[in-house]
Write a protein that holds these residues in place. Structure first.
Motif, PDB file in Angstrom:
ATOM      1  N   LEU A  53      11.128  59.725 -25.129  1.00 18.24           N
ATOM      2  CA  LEU A  53      10.104  59.723 -26.170  1.00 18.24           C
ATOM      3  C   LEU A  53      10.431  60.596 -27.372  1.00 18.24           C
ATOM      4  CD1 LEU A  53       6.804  59.661 -24.107  1.00 18.24           C
ATOM      5  CD2 LEU A  53       7.838  57.834 -25.431  1.00 18.24           C
ATOM      6  N   TRP A  54      11.068  61.728 -27.173  1.00 16.57           N
ATOM      7  CA  TRP A  54      11.390  62.586 -28.325  1.00 16.57           C
ATOM      8  C   TRP A  54      12.285  61.885 -29.341  1.00 16.57           C
ATOM      9  CZ3 TRP A  54      12.151  67.546 -25.005  1.00 16.57           C
ATOM     10  CH2 TRP A  54      10.922  68.210 -24.885  1.00 16.57           C
ATOM     11  N   PRO A  55      13.401  61.259 -28.908  1.00 15.87           N
ATOM     12  CA  PRO A  55      14.187  60.533 -29.924  1.00 15.87           C
ATOM     13  C   PRO A  55      13.412  59.400 -30.586  1.00 15.87           C
ATOM     14  CG  PRO A  55      15.478  60.864 -27.943  1.00 15.87           C
ATOM     15  CD  PRO A  55      14.082  61.285 -27.616  1.00 15.87           C
ATOM     16  N   VAL A  56      12.554  58.722 -29.828  1.00  9.19           N
ATOM     17  CA  VAL A  56      11.765  57.636 -30.407  1.00  9.19           C
ATOM     18  C   VAL A  56      10.816  58.177 -31.473  1.00  9.19           C
ATOM     19  CG1 VAL A  56       9.972  55.935 -29.886  1.00  9.19           C
ATOM     20  CG2 VAL A  56      11.960  56.126 -28.412  1.00  9.19           C
ATOM     21  N   GLU A  57      10.177  59.306 -31.200  1.00 11.14           N
ATOM     22  CA  GLU A  57       9.267  59.912 -32.179  1.00 11.14           C
ATOM     23  C   GLU A  57      10.019  60.373 -33.432  1.00 11.14           C
ATOM     24  OE1 GLU A  57       5.987  60.193 -32.312  1.00 11.14           O
ATOM     25  OE2 GLU A  57       5.632  59.250 -30.382  1.00 11.14           O
ATOM     26  N   ILE A  58      11.175  60.977 -33.243  1.00 18.98           N
ATOM     27  CA  ILE A  58      11.973  61.447 -34.394  1.00 18.98           C
ATOM     28  C   ILE A  58      12.454  60.261 -35.223  1.00 18.98           C
ATOM     29  CG2 ILE A  58      14.051  62.695 -35.084  1.00 18.98           C
ATOM     30  CD1 ILE A  58      11.789  64.472 -33.971  1.00 18.98           C
ATOM     31  N   ILE A  59      12.945  59.227 -34.564  1.00 16.27           N
ATOM     32  CA  ILE A  59      13.389  58.030 -35.282  1.00 16.27           C
ATOM     33  C   ILE A  59      12.199  57.377 -35.994  1.00 16.27           C
ATOM     34  CG2 ILE A  59      14.279  55.689 -34.962  1.00 16.27           C
ATOM     35  CD1 ILE A  59      16.084  56.872 -32.743  1.00 16.27           C
ATOM     36  N   GLY A  60      11.019  57.398 -35.355  1.00 13.78           N
ATOM     37  CA  GLY A  60       9.825  56.805 -35.951  1.00 13.78           C
ATOM     38  C   GLY A  60       9.414  57.469 -37.253  1.00 13.78           C
ATOM     39  N   ILE A  61       9.687  58.758 -37.378  1.00 11.10           N
ATOM     40  CA  ILE A  61       9.373  59.465 -38.628  1.00 11.10           C
ATOM     41  C   ILE A  61      10.131  58.849 -39.794  1.00 11.10           C
ATOM     42  CG2 ILE A  61       9.644  61.652 -39.850  1.00 11.10           C
ATOM     43  CD1 ILE A  61       9.170  63.069 -37.179  1.00 11.10           C
ATOM     44  N   PHE A  62      11.388  58.486 -39.563  1.00  9.31           N
ATOM     45  CA  PHE A  62      12.230  57.987 -40.647  1.00  9.31           C
ATOM     46  C   PHE A  62      12.179  56.467 -40.812  1.00  9.31           C
ATOM     47  CE2 PHE A  62      14.083  62.031 -39.300  1.00  9.31           C
ATOM     48  CZ  PHE A  62      14.046  62.696 -40.501  1.00  9.31           C
ATOM     49  N   THR A  63      11.819  55.743 -39.761  1.00 12.54           N
ATOM     50  CA  THR A  63      11.788  54.284 -39.899  1.00 12.54           C
ATOM     51  C   THR A  63      10.590  53.782 -40.690  1.00 12.54           C
ATOM     52  OG1 THR A  63      10.715  54.072 -37.748  1.00 12.54           O
ATOM     53  CG2 THR A  63      13.109  53.814 -37.809  1.00 12.54           C
ATOM     54  N   LYS A  64       9.508  54.525 -40.725  1.00 14.98           N
ATOM     55  CA  LYS A  64       8.346  54.081 -41.495  1.00 14.98           C
ATOM     56  C   LYS A  64       8.664  53.976 -42.988  1.00 14.98           C
ATOM     57  CE  LYS A  64       5.014  55.910 -38.202  1.00 14.98           C
ATOM     58  NZ  LYS A  64       4.014  56.945 -37.952  1.00 14.98           N
TER      59      LYS A  64
END
Length: 129
Positions: A41-52
């Motif tokens: 989940l941590w990498p998914v959350e970090i990646i989600g910050i930049f993919t938006k």
């Protein structure tokens, strides 16, 4: 504009926003079961910050590029067929496509604004009690 959306989202993020990124599961399960999930989940959350903001940028770029390519393709038909009739019809059709591209630009500006406001709202939202 997408970079500005990213900066404003990160700078306006409140404690609950950052706590959600640091602890996406919250207090829903004991620590022993969370350890493996956090690795995912941590990498998914970090990646989600930049993919938006990246998705906003790609959406604008693709719509602008598609409209310009279509208009240039229509206008180039006059040179391919070497006919003034095709040139006149192509120019009229290109003008209509230009108006359609203007409508798409207004619509994309609205979508970009709404999604940016949604991201800002997620960053400043208070925790639910």
């Amino acid at each position: 504009m997408a970079c500005l959306t990213l900066v404003v989202t990160l700078m306006s993020g409140r404690k609950t926003y950052w706590l959600h990124i640091a602890d996406p599961l919250g207090k829903s399960m004991p620590w022993a079961g969370k350890a493996l999930l956090y690795v995912v989940l941590w990498p998914v959350e970090i990646i989600g910050i930049f993919t938006k903001p990246f998705s906003l940028m790609v959406r604008l770029f693709a719509n602008i590029t598609a409209g310009h390519i279509l208009i240039l393709s229509i206008l180039s038909l006059a040179f391919i067929f070497k006919s003034w009739v095709v040139g006149v019809v192509g120019a009229a059709f290109a003008m209509a496509m230009n108006l359609l591209e203007l409508f798409v630009a207004i619509l994309q500006a609205y979508v970009f604004t709404m999604l940016s406001a949604l991201y800002f709202g997620q960053a400043v939202e208070e925790a639910h009690h």
